[in-house]
Design a protein around this motif. Structure first.
Motif, PDB file in Angstrom:
ATOM      1  N   GLU A  80      -5.271 -13.650  -5.923  1.00  0.00           N
ATOM      2  CA  GLU A  80      -5.744 -14.197  -7.190  1.00  0.00           C
ATOM      3  C   GLU A  80      -4.586 -14.538  -8.110  1.00  0.00           C
ATOM      4  O   GLU A  80      -4.581 -15.570  -8.775  1.00  0.00           O
ATOM      5  CB  GLU A  80      -6.631 -13.154  -7.876  1.00  0.00           C
ATOM      6  N   PHE A  97     -14.265  -2.140  -1.150  1.00  0.00           N
ATOM      7  CA  PHE A  97     -14.109  -3.145  -2.213  1.00  0.00           C
ATOM      8  C   PHE A  97     -12.759  -3.000  -2.887  1.00  0.00           C
ATOM      9  O   PHE A  97     -12.073  -3.989  -3.168  1.00  0.00           O
ATOM     10  CB  PHE A  97     -15.226  -2.958  -3.250  1.00  0.00           C
ATOM     11  N   ARG A 119      -7.213  -8.992  -2.682  1.00  0.00           N
ATOM     12  CA  ARG A 119      -7.561 -10.264  -3.305  1.00  0.00           C
ATOM     13  C   ARG A 119      -6.736 -10.514  -4.586  1.00  0.00           C
ATOM     14  O   ARG A 119      -6.436 -11.631  -4.948  1.00  0.00           O
ATOM     15  CB  ARG A 119      -9.051 -10.274  -3.665  1.00  0.00           C
ATOM     16  N   LYS A 136     -17.513  -5.745 -12.449  1.00  0.00           N
ATOM     17  CA  LYS A 136     -16.816  -6.679 -11.568  1.00  0.00           C
ATOM     18  C   LYS A 136     -17.118  -6.370 -10.117  1.00  0.00           C
ATOM     19  O   LYS A 136     -17.344  -7.249  -9.302  1.00  0.00           O
ATOM     20  CB  LYS A 136     -15.311  -6.564 -11.839  1.00  0.00           C
ATOM     21  N   GLU A 137     -17.219  -5.040  -9.889  1.00  0.00           N
ATOM     22  CA  GLU A 137     -17.419  -4.619  -8.500  1.00  0.00           C
ATOM     23  C   GLU A 137     -18.870  -4.751  -8.066  1.00  0.00           C
ATOM     24  O   GLU A 137     -19.175  -5.217  -6.982  1.00  0.00           O
ATOM     25  CB  GLU A 137     -16.969  -3.165  -8.320  1.00  0.00           C
ATOM     26  N   HIS A 138     -19.777  -4.284  -8.965  1.00  0.00           N
ATOM     27  CA  HIS A 138     -21.167  -4.150  -8.524  1.00  0.00           C
ATOM     28  C   HIS A 138     -22.149  -5.012  -9.297  1.00  0.00           C
ATOM     29  O   HIS A 138     -23.317  -5.088  -8.926  1.00  0.00           O
ATOM     30  CB  HIS A 138     -21.618  -2.684  -8.628  1.00  0.00           C
ATOM     31  N   GLU A 183     -10.188  -4.233  -0.697  1.00  0.00           N
ATOM     32  CA  GLU A 183     -10.368  -5.685  -0.634  1.00  0.00           C
ATOM     33  C   GLU A 183      -9.852  -6.363  -1.898  1.00  0.00           C
ATOM     34  O   GLU A 183      -9.137  -7.366  -1.848  1.00  0.00           O
ATOM     35  CB  GLU A 183     -11.868  -5.984  -0.493  1.00  0.00           C
ATOM     36  N   ARG A 203     -15.876 -16.192 -11.019  1.00  0.00           N
ATOM     37  CA  ARG A 203     -15.126 -17.091 -10.147  1.00  0.00           C
ATOM     38  C   ARG A 203     -14.940 -16.472  -8.770  1.00  0.00           C
ATOM     39  O   ARG A 203     -14.963 -17.151  -7.769  1.00  0.00           O
ATOM     40  CB  ARG A 203     -13.753 -17.386 -10.764  1.00  0.00           C
ATOM     41  N   GLN A 204     -14.761 -15.187  -8.825  1.00  0.00           N
ATOM     42  CA  GLN A 204     -14.635 -14.500  -7.542  1.00  0.00           C
ATOM     43  C   GLN A 204     -15.986 -14.464  -6.844  1.00  0.00           C
ATOM     44  O   GLN A 204     -17.039 -14.375  -7.491  1.00  0.00           O
ATOM     45  CB  GLN A 204     -14.138 -13.086  -7.798  1.00  0.00           C
ATOM     46  N   PRO A 213     -18.437 -10.574  -2.892  1.00  0.00           N
ATOM     47  CA  PRO A 213     -19.182 -10.612  -1.634  1.00  0.00           C
ATOM     48  C   PRO A 213     -20.047  -9.367  -1.366  1.00  0.00           C
ATOM     49  O   PRO A 213     -21.141  -9.490  -0.837  1.00  0.00           O
ATOM     50  CB  PRO A 213     -18.065 -10.730  -0.594  1.00  0.00           C
TER      51      PRO A 213
END
Lengths: 194, 1199
Positions: B1187, B1176, B1183, A104-106, B1179, A184-185, A188
């Motif tokens: 969400e 992250f 989020r 999810k992160e990378h 963040e 969906r996210q 970034p």
């Protein structure tokens, strides 16, 4: 028929049967004592899917935790990731969650995640209830399937499901949003320079 | 004793003088035996046993026989020419012939039978001990008997001949002094007999002397010695000369058995009466021989034929016509009953096989022995003549008639075996005579027992006997065949009549043939050869003994008659003297009595005179007073005298007492003296006895045997003597066997060397051919593979190709796994052909295995052998502590360590690398093992998981029960405690497994792991983030770009990240990436030089396959190829060469610099990543809140 090369990486705790699933899928063979993967192993298999041929470029990674740092090399650019856990080992399910998190992160934005509960044949010593795993998979909109590399149960199906999840080439962009809930996210900060 | 005396005799042959000790022997023997006529037979038998091989008389009679046989032949021999005088006498004394005939007959029989015995037993180079004799029932029966006879004659020589000598002395005075120089020498036997009489031998018995003293007076009484005895000895002595000559030619070893033969030639100058008696017997004997022959000559083998073979030169060049064909009768043990069966053996030159038939006429052999692979031996403790031929299939137990024949066979077989080898392997070399290093004297083939001529021997016996049970069919065939060709049969039957098989060379053969002729019609009833002499011997023995006894009894009678008159004379004179003495005595006594009477009268006269004077004095006095005075005076005188008398009486009394005392003393002393004398006598007796014994034993043990007082001693002495003889025989037998076995060993060594050389050559050839075959096959498979890939083929062709591939894969194991045919694993337990499940890969694997094999085979000669010798040279004489880092060692290690030294070299390297750690913690591993037993390490779960997945293709780790797995577990657990920072990292199991495989020791493997992880690899190679490993991948990419720019660019173009693959290589030092024959040399250098070797090899691998990579233009295919291309490297030499030559320069500094550079960059990146991650996380947390809102809203939407 067009051939689509799909990079798939297998992740999961050590000894859950990643290599066995790949071995079963690619060579239809099972070895009790398949060598532990160091770094990664690379295999390919082509399966027809609709009017396309999907050539899976399977990167089978090492399970031990200290090899996690190498994982980005393998899941980078992957179309799909199969996260494998051992239904007889609760630990492996916890590791799976870690992997989900890392992806999810990378991981790539549009990566198809499949959760495979391996060693289905050892149901009597199961530690991870199927329901719990299924619920977790649903929670992250991942494919869920319980497999047995040993008995060749659901291995083909696993990859067929992945194939189906992969959007057709021409409308890949169109469908991507609705296909992958995970993406969906916007993710970034995924761009790294490894 | 025997040997020495006989040797002495032999040496003195030329001078014609007898050694004195032998004289004594015979001389003492004679008289002594005279006194023992009753026990003679027993004693002689005992003596025979004492001297089983000596039997001079036996030999003599053998010679006699021979002379009979050879008499009419012209001997070129100067020795035999001396015999010529004897025929001259024939005419002179013919009249005696009829008288002597009966004894002659007797002698003829004896001589013949003994000849056979001596042939079979005595004349052999081999003399087995009497225990062996006993093993052979036939022989034991045979042996003593003739000797008994021989012995029985000895006394006759001793007892009778001396008298002859004396007779001659008396009759012909000119020969009285036999030792007179210039005179024709008399019969040595006479000399022997006379000598002891002329010299006084101290050891001689009383009796002997008496006899000596008495003999001359009675010479006339036995002027007629038993003619047969004389004749026998003389004849014997004549022939022994010839025998000696033959024996000398035959074998020097035989000399020892020709006892007292040398002096025999002198027989011809004997006193004429001996010769005259001797000569006439020959003609009748000859006739007798002819008559007796058929029954007695069952194994003919006439002795003169030995001489024929003396001329033969040995060995012959192979196949030369001069060599007799190697064939003959042998007994073969076989069948379910292990019975001896006579078989006709023929050596087949061309096939190098020994065929055996039931009879010489048979066409179909019962079987054959392959000689090329055979070894020969013979057992000592078995029947004579037994020998074994061992072929790889079975052992043949064969028996020749005699030991000599056996040795002949064995030698011939050795020669044949060698010749055949020479001719079959290198036909150019004609060094059949290279057998010069013979251990045994070359034996002449005993004619008649071997060769074609032997076919007729015992033919009659074999006609119906010895039918092979095992081969009924062959028997039938043979019998049919022989019936079909009766002419052939005939020919062979009359073979002896015209002995064309081996044309005899000397004139003797005429004699032989004539002798043989009577045998010709073979009588089936002929008893077995061994049985005949026995019967004969007993017969003759029986006949002989009475005459002997006669002579003995006569002898004793003579003696007793000698002594009687002497005694009579003596007693008559004694009587006379005693009578005279008595008279004299009486006269003396008379005289004495007279003298006493005279003395008494004298005394009486004196007293009367004194009385008369006193009376006169008294009467002469005038007055009474004066008379009174005179009376008083007398009275006083009387008183005085009385007193004196009393005194004297007292004195006398005292003296008497002292005398009695003295007497008592004297008697005492006398008693003592007598006692002393008794003692002395006893001592003297003892001394005499002892000295008798000593002298007896010293002079001749035989004599001691005769004396009844020392009977017991002599008995034991004889036993010892016999034992000594037996042992001597044993020694000789062992010597001969030893010599033979030495020669056999020598021969076999030669053969072996020859074979091994051939083998080596063949191996080289084979390796080369196999290599080419492998190359061809791999090329063929490559072609197949390409065909399979080409799309242009139609389905039929495709099917054909597929089928060919399948066939090729099926045949896979057979062709490639010749290195280790049973397991398919190499010396370290790695599979030779890696397992690939994909069909495509299988083909590749096979191609690769074939190529590896061909490379290995080709390298074996040129590279590996020299390398091995270099290593051997380097390590020779060096202890492990004496190994030091040196450029030489480095070069050797780069060239790889031979398997036999690998363990040692690795251990040394590991110990050198871990020295400081080990010195700090001497019992480190034991402590760690202890610790692992007590407290489990957190890594143990992972270790357990990986344990059974380690080197699964290696047979030492393939099964869960392998002991290596337990060792591996302990090593890994110990290491996880030893190095907590690393604990356990996947991959370490492979390193430890390799270490364990090579070092074969748990502790060494542990230290090897420590050495690799802690001293060779950079820090953090296996720690949490495998940081240094990742750094090394970047360093490798740099080197790739530098050393192989084309390939690096190619990879770049196709977006290939080699580190995805190569990471694995470095982390586990190529284990399971490279085949073992490349991996281990890599490790050899790696352990010594360090990580640089990994870079060198990694780059070399790419370089090796650079062209292949450049041909591939699909990233997927490149990845695929990357994954397995390491296992397709077949030429390890080429790879090593690239790694250590083409990659130069390769400064270690550069790696270090690059490592530090990349480490810093990587660490920076990681830090950045961590920051990103943190970012992250924060963040995403933020989020997530949003969400959640969104999801809820979405859910709401759905709802």
């Amino acid at each position: 028929m067009a051939i689509r090369e799909l990079k798939v990486c297998l992740l999961g705790d050590t000894g859950v049967g990643k290599s066995s699933i790949v071995c079963r899928f690619v060579q239809d063979h099972f070895d009790h004592n398949i060598s532990p993967t160091i770094g990664a192993s690379f295999l390919t298999k082509t399966v027809p899917c609709g009017n396309e041929l999907h050539k899976f470029l399977i990167w089978d990674t090492a399970g031990q935790e200290r090899f996690h740092s190498l994982a980005p090399m393998y899941y980078r650019g992957s179309a799909a990731a199969v996260i494998v856990y051992d239904i007889t080992k609760l630990d492996s399910f916890q590791t799976l969650k870690k992997w989900v998190k890392e992806l999810k992160e990378h991981g790539p934005e549009d990566i198809v995640v499949a959760i495979a509960g391996n060693k289905n044949d050892l149901g009597d010593i199961r530690e991870v209830p199927m329901k719990e795993a299924k619920e977790f998979a649903e929670s992250i909109a991942a494919i869920f399937i319980e497999t047995s590399a040993r008995n060749a149960v659901n291995v083909e199906e696993l990859f067929q499901k992945i194939s189906k999840q992969i959007p057709p080439l021409e409308n890949a962009e169109v469908d991507s949003n609705e296909s992958f809930k995970l993406t969906r996210q916007p993710a970034p900060s995924v761009r790294r320079c490894c | 004793m025997d040997g020495s005396s006989s040797a002495g005799n032999t040496s003195s042959a030329s001078s014609g003088l007898l050694p004195t000790h032998s004289d004594k022997e015979v001389g003492q023997h004679g008289p002594e035996s005279v006194s023992l006529s009753g026990s003679q037979n027993d004693q002689s038998l005992a003596e025979n046993q004492q001297f089983p091989m000596k039997s001079p008389a036996g030999i003599q009679r053998t010679e006699e026989e021979k002379l009979n046989l050879n008499k009419n032949t012209n001997h070129r021999d100067p020795l035999t020419d001396k015999r010529k005088p004897s025929p001259r006498h024939e005419s002179k004394l013919d009249p005696l012939k009829p008288v002597l005939l009966p004894s002659e007959q007797q002698l003829g029989n004896t001589a013949r039978t003994e000849k056979q015995n001596t042939l079979t037993n005595n004349l052999k180079t081999e003399h087995l001990s009497s225990s062996i004799h006993e093993a052979n029932p036939d022989k034991t029966k045979l042996d003593p008997l003739p000797k008994q006879q021989q012995k029985a004659e000895d006394p006759s020589k001793g007892s009778l001949l001396p008298k002859e000598a004396h007779d001659s002395n008396k009759l012909k005075p000119e020969q009285l002094s036999p030792t007179k120089p210039g005179q024709p020498k008399p019969d040595p036997l006479c000399t022997e007999q006379k000598k002891p009489k002329h010299e006084h031998h101290p050891g001689q018995s009383e009796e002997h002397q008496t006899q000596r003293g008495l003999c001359p007076t009675n010479q006339k009484r036995d002027e007629e010695p038993p003619p047969s005895m004389k004749d026998l000895t003389v004849l014997g002595s004549i022939f022994s000369k010839q025998n000696q000559k033959e024996q000398n030619q035959l074998d020097p070893a035989l000399e020892k058995f020709t006892l007292s033969t040398p002096e025999r030639p002198q027989d011809h100058q004997d006193p004429p009466h001996l010769n005259t008696q001797q000569t006439p017997h020959h003609p009748p004997k000859h006739q007798l021989n002819h008559q007796i022959h058929p029954s007695t000559m069952a194994p003919p083998a006439p002795p003169p034929t030995i001489e024929v073979f003396c001329d033969q030169v040995w060995p012959f060049p192979p196949g030369s016509s001069g060599e007799p064909k190697l064939c003959g009768f042998l007994m073969k043990q076989g069948g379910p009953l292990k019975a001896w069966k006579q078989r006709w053996f023929t050596y087949e030159e061309n096939k190098n096989q020994l065929f055996y038939y039931r009879t010489p006429q048979d066409v179909t052999p019962l079987g054959w022995l392959e000689l090329s692979g055979a070894t020969f031996t013979y057992p000592l403790r078995a029947e004579r003549g037994t020998f074994h031929i061992r072929t790889p299939e079975r052992t043949f137990i064969l028996k020749a008639v005699t030991q000599e024949l056996m040795l002949y066979w064995l030698q011939q077989l050795q020669v044949k075996r060698w010749q055949h080898r020479q001719t079959s392997t290198c036909p150019d070399s004609t060094n059949s005579s290279s057998n010069t290093e013979d251990f045994l004297p070359v034996l002449k083939s005993p004619l008649g027992l071997v060769g074609e001529g032997a076919a007729s021997v015992s033919l009659s016996q074999t006609l119906f006997a010895n039918v092979s049970i095992k081969h009924p069919l062959i028997e039938l065939q043979n019998s049919l065949h022989s019936r079909k060709r009766p002419s052939q049969e005939c020919q062979s039957v009359f073979h002896l009549e015209v002995p064309h098989g081996t044309p005899p060379k000397s004139g003797q053969t005429n004699n032989t043939s004539t002798l043989r002729t009577p045998i010709e019609p073979p009588t089936p009833s002929t008893p077995p050869p061994s049985a005949t002499p026995a019967g004969q011997v007993t017969q003759t023995g029986g006949r002989e003994s009475p005459s002997l006894l006669d002579s003995w009894s006569r002898k004793t009678k003579i003696r007793s008659s000698f002594t009687m008159p002497v005694l009579r004379d003596d007693s008559a004179s004694c009587e006379r003297t005693s009578r005279l003495q008595q008279e004299k005595q009486m006269l003396m006594e008379e005289v004495k009595a007279q003298k006493e009477l005279v003395w008494i009268l004298h005394k009486a006269l004196e007293a009367a005179q004194l009385e008369k004077r006193t009376c006169a004095e008294f009467l002469a006095e005038k007055g009474e007073q004066e008379r009174l005075e005179l009376l008083r005076h007398r009275e006083r005188q009387a008183v005085d005298l009385r007193g004196r008398l009393e005194k004297a009486e007292a004195e006398v009394e005292a003296l008497r007492g002292s005398v009695a005392q003295r007497d008592a003393q004297l008697s005492e002393l006398q008693e003592k003296v007598t006692k002393m004398i008794e003692k002395n006598n006893a001592k003297q007796e003892v001394i005499i006895k002892l000295s008798d014994q000593v002298s007896a034993t010293m002079s001749d043990p035989r004599q001691s045997g005769s004396s009844s007082s020392s009977g017991l001693n002599s008995q034991t002495f004889r036993q010892f003597q016999q034992e000594i003889e037996n042992l001597k025989d044993d020694i000789e037998a062992y010597n001969t066997q030893n010599k033979f076995l030495n020669s056999e060993i020598h021969q076999l060594t030669k053969l072996w060397r020859n074979s091994s050389e051939q083998e080596k050559n063949l191996m080289e050839k084979c390796a080369y051919l196999e290599a080419t075959h492998c190359q061809v096959e791999s090329r063929y498979l490559g072609v197949l593979r390409k065909l399979q890939e080409t799309k242009s083929l139609d389905t039929a062709q495709r099917d054909a190709v597929q089928k060919l591939i399948e066939d090729a894969l099926k045949g896979e194991l057979k062709s490639v796994m010749r290195v280790n045919t049973t397991s398919g694993h190499d010396e370290y337990g790695f599979k030779i052909i890696p397992d690939y499940e994909v069909e495509d890969m299988k083909l590749l694997a096979k191609i690769q295995a074939l190529e590896i094999r061909s490379h290995n085979l080709l390298h074996q000669e040129g590279v590996e052998r020299p390398l091995l010798s270099r290593w051997a040279q380097y390590l020779a004489g060096r202890s492990d502590d004496a190994l030091f880092a040196s450029p030489e060692l480095k070069a050797l290690l780069r060239a790889s360590v031979p398997q036999e030294y690998r363990q040692r070299v690795w251990r040394w390297t590991v110990r050198a690398r871990t020295r400081t750690i080990r010195e700090r913690h001497p019992q480190r591993y034991q402590q760690l093992s202890e610790k692992t037993r007590k407290s489990p390490h957190p890594a143990s779960r992972q270790i357990e998981l990986d344990l059974h997945r380690t080197l699964t293709t290696n047979q030492h780790f393939s099964s869960p029960s392998c002991p290596a797995l337990q060792q591996l577990r302990r090593i890994l657990l110990a290491f996880s405690w030893h190095s907590p920072g690393i604990g356990y990292c996947q991959g370490l199991n492979r390193l430890a497994a390799i270490a364990l495989l090579i070092l074969q020791s748990e502790e060494d493997a542990f230290w090897c792991l420590v050495a690799v992880v802690e001293t060779i690899m950079p820090q953090d190679y296996y720690t949490k983030n495998l940081l240094a490993s990742q750094v090394d991948q970047r360093v490798l990419k740099d080197f790739l770009a530098e050393k192989l720019p084309r390939l690096a660019a190619h990879f770049e173009n196709h977006n290939i990240d080699v580190s995805l693959i190569t990471f694995n290589w470095f982390l586990v030092v190529f284990v399971e990436s490279l085949p073992s024959d490349i991996l281990l040399p890599l490790w050899d250098a790696f352990l010594y030089e360090g990580t640089k070797v990994m870079f060198r090899y990694a780059l070399a691998l790419f370089k090796y396959k650079e062209e292949d990579f450049l041909k591939i233009h699909s990233s997927v295919e490149i990845y695929q190829y990357l994954r397995f291309f390491t296992k397709t490297v077949t030429d390890s030499r080429k790879l090593t060469n690239i790694a250590f030559c083409d990659m130069n320069p390769f400064p270690g500094r550069l790696i270090k610099n690059r490592r530090t550079f990349h480490l810093e960059r990587l660490q920076a990146e990681l830090r950045e990543l961590e920051e990103q991650q943190k970012e992250f996380v924060t963040e995403s947390v933020q989020r997530k809140d949003k969400e959640l809102d969104g999801m809820v809203s979405e859910d709401d939407d759905d709802l």
